[in-house]
Design a protein around this motif. Structure first.
Motif, PDB file in Angstrom:
ATOM      1  N   THR A  17       0.857  -1.173   0.000  1.00 25.37           N
ATOM      2  CA  THR A  17       0.000   0.000   0.000  1.00 25.37           C
ATOM      3  C   THR A  17       0.898   1.230   0.000  1.00 25.37           C
ATOM      4  N   GLN A  18       0.616   2.167  -0.894  1.00 26.39           N
ATOM      5  CA  GLN A  18       1.392   3.399  -0.981  1.00 26.39           C
ATOM      6  C   GLN A  18       1.063   4.321   0.195  1.00 26.39           C
ATOM      7  N   PRO A  19       2.009   5.172   0.579  1.00 27.96           N
ATOM      8  CA  PRO A  19       1.700   6.149   1.627  1.00 27.96           C
ATOM      9  C   PRO A  19       0.612   7.104   1.152  1.00 27.96           C
ATOM     10  N   GLU A  20      -0.088   7.699   2.107  1.00 32.25           N
ATOM     11  CA  GLU A  20      -1.194   8.577   1.739  1.00 32.25           C
ATOM     12  C   GLU A  20      -1.186   9.824   2.614  1.00 32.25           C
ATOM     13  N   PHE A  21      -1.346  10.975   1.958  1.00 33.27           N
ATOM     14  CA  PHE A  21      -1.487  12.238   2.676  1.00 33.27           C
ATOM     15  C   PHE A  21      -2.782  12.168   3.488  1.00 33.27           C
ATOM     16  N   PRO A  22      -2.826  12.755   4.697  1.00 31.91           N
ATOM     17  CA  PRO A  22      -4.064  12.707   5.492  1.00 31.91           C
ATOM     18  C   PRO A  22      -5.256  13.244   4.697  1.00 31.91           C
ATOM     19  N   GLY A  23      -6.255  12.436   4.510  1.00 32.37           N
ATOM     20  CA  GLY A  23      -7.441  12.842   3.758  1.00 32.37           C
ATOM     21  C   GLY A  23      -7.375  12.491   2.277  1.00 32.37           C
ATOM     22  N   GLY A  24      -6.241  11.959   1.817  1.00 31.21           N
ATOM     23  CA  GLY A  24      -6.138  11.507   0.429  1.00 31.21           C
ATOM     24  C   GLY A  24      -5.612  12.565  -0.532  1.00 31.21           C
ATOM     25  N   SER A  25      -5.696  12.252  -1.820  1.00 32.46           N
ATOM     26  CA  SER A  25      -5.086  13.112  -2.847  1.00 32.46           C
ATOM     27  C   SER A  25      -5.775  14.475  -2.952  1.00 32.46           C
TER      28      SER A  25
END
Length: 117
Positions: A17-25
């Protein structure tokens, strides 16, 4: 979060799973719009372009080791690095269900409005 399956030899599949910014793209784009400031000298001289910043999202979600991978202009690069350095922690990437360090590349666009005649 983006999930991919990678072959790990002998037919063993590892779910990543790729890292994700809080709240998504969408939240990442909003963060960039709210925090990126067009350098005054670049604006005055009509300098624009795309800077690529590479960084590592650690297994704890920290953004580290940021560096310019492809420069648009030194003024734009400096502002992109400033904005990246202020990012909140990300949701870390995983491999086999465990958090891992993941290298990430983020293009930052500096686009000027059309010149007034």
């Amino acid at each position: 979060a983006q999930t991919t399956k990678a072959q790990k030899g002998f037919g063993v599949t590892v779910v990543q799973t790729q890292p994700e910014f809080p709240g998504g793209s969408d939240s990442l784009q909003a963060y960039i719009q709210q925090n990126l400031q067009y350098p005054a000298e670049a604006f005055k001289n009509r300098i624009q372009g795309r800077t690529y910043i590479g960084f590592t999202v650690t297994f704890e979600g920290k953004v580290t080791k940021a560096k310019v991978l492809k420069s648009a202009n030194a003024l734009l690069d400096e502002e992109a690095m400033r904005m990246i350095s202020g990012m909140p922690d990300w949701k870390p990437g995983t491999a086999s269900g465990k958090p891992v360090n993941v290298d990430y590349i983020l293009p930052i666009d500096f686009i000027l409005p059309p010149a007034k005649n």
